[in-house]
Design a protein around this motif. Sequence first.
Motif: not given
Length: 187
Positions: A66, A69-70, A77, A134-138, A140-141
């Motif tokens: 994360a 990305d930011d 967060d 679960r999948t989510g953003k992580m 696919y990172h």
Amino acid sequence: MDALDALHQRVSTAKLADPAPTPSQREAIFRAATRAADHALMRPWRFLVVEGAGLDQLGELFCQAARHDDPDLSEKDQDSLRRKPHRAPLILVAIARCRENPKVPVLEQQLSAGAAVQNMLNAAFAQGIGAFWRTGKMAYHPVVDEGLGLTEGEQIIGFLYLGTPVKPFHKPKPLDLNQIFTPWPPQ
């Protein structure tokens, strides 16, 4: 539990606690994965078993991704990301291992990996173990992929969280099968 009852009643359970599945329960779950549909016996899946201190390391990996990305990601967060793996005492990271095969396209290999996860969900439920996928953003990172040691042709299919349900399993709502299954050709 009867096999059909398990298939008809299986639900995901998001509120999980210790203890994690026992060694014998894990073996039953792991064996179920290996019975997934698998064209040409490619075994296009592998799984990372994450628990204990590994949950902390996975949370740190999520933060690292994360922050990639930011760079100004808030501490709040970051703390939230660190806690995500602690939603269960055991996580299986499901990985599709796709390879070139003239008879088995990549999509079939990914579907086989997904079927392996579904088999594990069913095996967990049949033993009274809570589970959710679960999948989510992580999932696919690329930073997470690298941190978990994925190689070329591999991708995360999801994170399978396993533990003891905090509440009893809820009953699934019945679905109108006529809305899902229709005769063909139409009459």
